[in-house]
Design a protein around this motif. Structure first.
Motif, PDB file in Angstrom:
ATOM      1  N   SER A  72       0.656  -1.296  -0.157  1.00 31.73           N
ATOM      2  CA  SER A  72      -0.033   0.152  -0.033  1.00 31.73           C
ATOM      3  C   SER A  72       0.826   1.329  -0.028  1.00 31.73           C
ATOM      4  N   GLY A  73       2.145   1.225   0.343  1.00 31.08           N
ATOM      5  CA  GLY A  73       3.068   2.270   0.556  1.00 31.08           C
ATOM      6  C   GLY A  73       2.687   3.079   1.806  1.00 31.08           C
ATOM      7  N   LYS A  74       1.722   2.593   2.645  1.00 29.88           N
ATOM      8  CA  LYS A  74       1.531   3.328   3.928  1.00 29.88           C
ATOM      9  C   LYS A  74       1.984   2.618   4.959  1.00 29.88           C
ATOM     10  N   GLY A  75       2.595   1.627   4.892  1.00 32.19           N
ATOM     11  CA  GLY A  75       3.186   1.004   6.010  1.00 32.19           C
ATOM     12  C   GLY A  75       1.962   0.476   7.042  1.00 32.19           C
ATOM     13  N   ALA A  76       2.419   0.471   8.356  1.00 35.91           N
ATOM     14  CA  ALA A  76       1.474  -0.089   9.476  1.00 35.91           C
ATOM     15  C   ALA A  76       0.457   0.731   9.616  1.00 35.91           C
ATOM     16  N   ALA A  77       0.487   2.088   8.934  1.00 39.66           N
ATOM     17  CA  ALA A  77      -0.914   2.842   9.166  1.00 39.66           C
ATOM     18  C   ALA A  77      -2.104   2.487   8.437  1.00 39.66           C
ATOM     19  N   PHE A  78      -1.483   1.317   7.316  1.00 41.85           N
ATOM     20  CA  PHE A  78      -2.600   0.795   6.548  1.00 41.85           C
ATOM     21  C   PHE A  78      -3.509  -0.032   7.247  1.00 41.85           C
ATOM     22  N   LEU A  79      -2.905  -0.651   8.375  1.00 41.94           N
ATOM     23  CA  LEU A  79      -3.737  -1.589   9.175  1.00 41.94           C
ATOM     24  C   LEU A  79      -4.469  -0.972  10.402  1.00 41.94           C
ATOM     25  N   GLU A  80      -4.431   0.460  10.346  1.00 38.43           N
ATOM     26  CA  GLU A  80      -4.735   0.939  11.719  1.00 38.43           C
ATOM     27  C   GLU A  80      -5.906   1.852  11.117  1.00 38.43           C
ATOM     28  N   PRO A  81      -6.781   2.311  11.948  1.00 36.81           N
ATOM     29  CA  PRO A  81      -7.990   3.066  11.630  1.00 36.81           C
ATOM     30  C   PRO A  81      -7.387   4.781  11.590  1.00 36.81           C
ATOM     31  N   GLY A  82      -8.002   5.229  10.488  1.00 37.26           N
ATOM     32  CA  GLY A  82      -7.793   6.618  10.392  1.00 37.26           C
ATOM     33  C   GLY A  82      -6.966   6.917   8.998  1.00 37.26           C
ATOM     34  N   LEU A  83      -6.787   6.210   7.855  1.00 39.39           N
ATOM     35  CA  LEU A  83      -6.299   6.722   6.569  1.00 39.39           C
ATOM     36  C   LEU A  83      -7.484   7.405   5.946  1.00 39.39           C
ATOM     37  N   LYS A  84      -8.638   6.867   6.070  1.00 38.96           N
ATOM     38  CA  LYS A  84      -9.462   7.631   5.234  1.00 38.96           C
ATOM     39  C   LYS A  84     -10.397   8.727   6.022  1.00 38.96           C
ATOM     40  N   TYR A  85     -10.493   8.428   7.381  1.00 39.46           N
ATOM     41  CA  TYR A  85     -11.322   9.373   8.251  1.00 39.46           C
ATOM     42  C   TYR A  85     -10.748  10.108   9.091  1.00 39.46           C
ATOM     43  N   GLY A  86      -9.466   9.712   9.334  1.00 38.83           N
ATOM     44  CA  GLY A  86      -8.431  10.268  10.698  1.00 38.83           C
ATOM     45  C   GLY A  86      -7.924  11.399  10.351  1.00 38.83           C
ATOM     46  N   ALA A  87      -7.939  12.081   9.306  1.00 42.05           N
ATOM     47  CA  ALA A  87      -7.190  13.225   8.775  1.00 42.05           C
ATOM     48  C   ALA A  87      -7.566  14.527   9.490  1.00 42.05           C
ATOM     49  N   THR A  88      -8.852  14.686   9.737  1.00 36.29           N
ATOM     50  CA  THR A  88      -9.118  16.029  10.430  1.00 36.29           C
ATOM     51  C   THR A  88     -10.182  15.859  11.424  1.00 36.29           C
ATOM     52  N   ALA A  89     -10.411  16.825  12.199  1.00 36.17           N
ATOM     53  CA  ALA A  89     -11.605  16.583  13.346  1.00 36.17           C
ATOM     54  C   ALA A  89     -12.865  16.328  12.575  1.00 36.17           C
ATOM     55  N   THR A  90     -13.023  17.041  11.264  1.00 37.42           N
ATOM     56  CA  THR A  90     -14.307  16.718  10.528  1.00 37.42           C
ATOM     57  C   THR A  90     -14.551  15.468  10.063  1.00 37.42           C
ATOM     58  N   SER A  91     -13.437  14.931   9.431  1.00 42.92           N
ATOM     59  CA  SER A  91     -13.561  13.492   8.946  1.00 42.92           C
ATOM     60  C   SER A  91     -13.828  12.508   9.916  1.00 42.92           C
ATOM     61  N   LYS A  92     -13.227  12.874  11.186  1.00 39.03           N
ATOM     62  CA  LYS A  92     -13.289  11.913  12.408  1.00 39.03           C
ATOM     63  C   LYS A  92     -14.969  11.843  12.739  1.00 39.03           C
ATOM     64  N   ILE A  93     -15.467  13.054  12.745  1.00 41.28           N
ATOM     65  CA  ILE A  93     -17.050  13.078  13.033  1.00 41.28           C
ATOM     66  C   ILE A  93     -17.778  12.271  11.888  1.00 41.28           C
ATOM     67  N   ASP A  94     -17.386  12.642  10.581  1.00 42.05           N
ATOM     68  CA  ASP A  94     -17.904  11.915   9.380  1.00 42.05           C
ATOM     69  C   ASP A  94     -17.901  10.349   9.817  1.00 42.05           C
ATOM     70  N   PHE A  95     -16.833   9.780  10.113  1.00 41.70           N
ATOM     71  CA  PHE A  95     -16.648   8.488  10.310  1.00 41.70           C
ATOM     72  C   PHE A  95     -17.825   7.977  11.369  1.00 41.70           C
ATOM     73  N   LEU A  96     -17.859   8.758  12.511  1.00 45.49           N
ATOM     74  CA  LEU A  96     -18.991   8.356  13.562  1.00 45.49           C
ATOM     75  C   LEU A  96     -20.297   8.525  12.935  1.00 45.49           C
ATOM     76  N   SER A  97     -20.441   9.532  12.163  1.00 49.26           N
ATOM     77  CA  SER A  97     -21.702   9.536  11.533  1.00 49.26           C
ATOM     78  C   SER A  97     -22.223   8.312  10.575  1.00 49.26           C
TER      79      SER A  97
END
Lengths: 134, 547
Positions: B240-265
């Motif tokens: 993936s070229g992202k290393g361990a981060a690929f296996l952890e939450p946050g790649l798509k939704y962890g970038a900003t406070a807004t995207s985290k709330i989007d994930f919850l939504s």
């Protein structure tokens, strides 16, 4: 047979039964049954099981979503090889879903079905027009 | 690593020359599936006489059969293509879909399936309008059923478009449109001829094909990694070229406070949406009793659960063996990751094994789309005919024959709408689109269903407030969200009229739906119909007088 055109409340099942759409199912004593001890016990047995369990699994799921969001470090902790806490947590959601489904079904078969069937049988046997054809 | 690039280079070739046998094979398999299922449909159509046959398949299916059909109805292009793509591109974050889609079934099992089966006949509107004024509530239920189903249909059509572009090498716009039209026509045939019985059998066949196909790919992927999941994950992270981060939450939704709330939504919409999806709800009417409905949900949870577990192998397998570069090249939203994985695991673009597996998995994906769109079309045409036409327009005075005829015509109309929208929906990630349908269902339908079944004081006003409130707020928020405008990935990337920051409206619109149902009941002068509630409650819990 025009029952297909009527709302669900007013069909004598598969019997020509031309009631206006808003007429209650006057044939059966639903109000008496609803306030009776037997039905109250069935309702309690259902709700006291299903409602807390629903709140429980929704909270458990939300915990997972929130941890994924705000506890990245913890979720990223390696457990075995490349398998991390987030992964284990996700799989745990699968396991609890299977367990809850099994647990509810066991409860329903043991505690709810016999009571429901007893009430239903009595209601339908007492019905003047032989209601009910499942 | 070299493998990734080789495949990446191989993909465009697939869509161009040298792939004509692949294409022939895919088209043959697809034609066989369509011919076989149309045969089943005609057979089922012969046994479809009255309204109960058309809407509920005669209520003769067993718990296991219905569980299989529910799985076939539920596991859509979003599950198969969308989730595999989301995991392949964003790693762990894509897996949330799998978990949310599964846990959601507990809401259906514990709170909805059995009471609904006991107290309704054909549609969601039957239960919502039970103790309310029929016409306004049925109108609302019909409108919301059709809106949710159209959102969902859009997602399936987008999936069909993406698949076709990759697999058949059709790059001309006319060709793509032609395929969407073809899918639409087949789905209209299933439903108009076979009704619920035909649709159910198509869904059962599809569920078996999907499970077998996915098991095969999962087995081959795991074989490649010596059945060591850690090895699979490790390779996926590396490629993936992202290393361990690929296996952890946050790649798509962890970038900003807004995207985290989007994930919850998104998470909330997924878990609460299922039990409000009309095409799922009407499946509970196809079994004879509430106990059989419970049994079918249990089977569905088992089948769907196993399938979603396998999305781990599909998604991370695609990341590891195909690589994100080749996936995004073929389809920017990742919708073709699963068929690409099938090709890679079979030996690559130029091998016979690769060609066969690609063809098989593509045919499975087509089957998946067809079975789901048939279920959606049936749900919306049932509601149109039973709720809107018979009970609102004809005020309950239509013969059974007229009703079924209306349902068949509605199928043609809704099919046509789906075809037109499907032409415009290409290029959107199907899992994301389906998530929107879930949000609308959870906001407009679930509150009303739960209040109707469990809250004595619920009134007609409450029902209307929660259906329209949930429906309008969720659609409104989507309209002014980055899904529609303001971003490169939006439906209209050129325009920017988005002011709502979240892609999924659930966080706002679901609580609003519940709140409005409660407020509407308390604020209206209308007295709740206590007698009818007694009847509904006793019937829903005991099955008295159930059809």
């Amino acid at each position: 047979m025009s029952t297909a055109a009527q709302p669900p409340a007013d069909h004598g099942p598969h019997k020509a039964h031309e009631a206006p759409p808003d007429a209650p199912h006057e044939a059966l004593p639903f109000t008496e049954v609803q306030s009776g001890a037997e039905f109250t016990e069935l309702r309690r047995s259902y709700r006291s099981f299903a409602f807390p369990l629903t709140i429980g699994f929704v909270l458990w799921y939300l915990l997972y979503v929130l941890l994924s969001n705000y506890a990245g470090g913890f979720m990223g902790t390696k457990v075995v090889g490349n398998v991390n806490v987030a992964f284990v947590f996700g799989l745990a959601q699968f396991v609890t879903t299977f367990l809850i489904a099994w647990w509810y079904s066991r409860h329903a078969a043991a505690k709810l079905d016999p009571k429901a069937e007893a009430i239903r049988a009595r209601l339908e046997n007492d019905a003047p027009r032989g209601e009910g054809d499942a | 690593m070299s493998r990734t690039y080789q495949l990446a280079a191989g993909m465009p070739a697939l869509a161009a020359e040298g792939a004509s046998q692949h294409r022939a094979l895919i088209i043959t398999l697809f034609a066989v599936f369509v011919a076989a299922t149309l045969g089943i449909t005609v057979w089922a159509g012969r046994q479809t006489k009255g309204a109960e046959d058309f809407y509920a398949g005669g209520r003769q299916f067993s718990g296991f059969q219905n569980g299989l059909a529910i799985s076939g109805d539920y596991m859509s292009a979003a599950s198969f293509l969308g989730i595999a793509g989301a995991i392949a591109l964003f790693g762990y974050d894509g897996f949330l879909y799998s978990i949310g889609f599964l846990v959601a079934w507990l809401v259906a099992l514990l709170l909805v399936a059995e009471p609904l089966r006991n107290s309704g006949r054909f549609t969601m509107g039957d239960v919502l309008a039970y103790r309310m004024r029929q016409r306004p509530v049925r109108t609302a239920a019909g409108v919301s059923t059709i809106v949710v189903s159209i959102f969902y249909l859009l997602a399936q059509m987008a999936g069909a478009g993406a698949l076709v572009t990759l697999l058949l090498g059709i790059t001309s716009e006319t060709g793509k449109i032609l395929v969407v039209v073809l899918v639409g026509i087949v789905m209209i045939l299933y439903v108009t001829i076979g009704g619920m019985k035909g649709t159910t059998w198509v869904q059962m066949v599809k569920a078996v094909l999907l499970i077998v196909g996915t098991l095969l790919i999962t087995f081959l992927v795991m074989l490649k990694f010596n059945f060591n999941i850690s090895e699979l994950l490790g390779r996926a992270a590396e490629e993936s070229g992202k290393g361990a981060a690929f296996l952890e939450p946050g790649l798509k939704y962890g970038a900003t406070a807004t995207s985290k709330i989007d994930f919850l939504s998104l998470g909330i919409a997924l878990v609460l949406g299922t039990a409000g999806l009309p095409h799922i709800l009407i499946r509970f009417y196809t079994v004879p009793t509430a106990k059989a409905a419970r049994k079918s949900v249990n089977w569905a949870i088992g089948i769907i659960g196993v399938f979603y577990l396998m999305t781990i192998a599909l998604g991370f397998g695609a990341a590891a063996l195909v690589g994100p570069k080749a996936i995004t090249e073929a389809n920017p939203a990742g919708n073709t990751a699963a068929p690409q994985l099938a090709q890679a695991i079979g030996g690559g673009a130029d091998s016979t094994g690769g060609a066969i597996l690609l063809a098989v998995i593509s045919a499975v994906a087509f089957a998946t789309i067809l079975a789901v769109v048939a279920g959606l079309t049936l749900a919306s045409s049932s509601s149109f005919a039973h709720d809107l036409y018979v009970n609102v327009i004809k005020k309950g005075k239509a013969s059974e024959k007229e009703e079924v005829r209306a349902a068949r015509w509605a199928t043609v109309g809704i099919g046509a709408v789906a075809i037109v929208l499907g032409v415009f929906a290409r290029g959107l990630n199907v899992a994301g689109l389906v998530a929107l349908a879930f949000a609308v269902a959870a906001s407009a339908n679930l509150p009303t269903i739960l209040y109707s079944l469990f809250w004595k004081r619920f009134t007609t006003s409450g029902a209307l407030w929660s259906i329209y409130g949930g429906l309008i707020s969720s659609v409104f928020l989507v309209l002014f969200s980055p899904v529609v405008s303001g971003k490169e990935t939006s439906m209209f990337p050129g325009a920017d009229f988005a002011f709502f920051p979240l892609e999924n409206p659930g966080l706002i619109s679901i609580p609003l739906g519940f709140l409005l149902g409660w407020l509407g009941s308390l604020l209206s002068k209308e007295e709740p119909d206590v007698k009818k509630y007694a009847e509904l409650e006793v019937r829903s819990l005991t099955g008295t007088g159930a059809h």
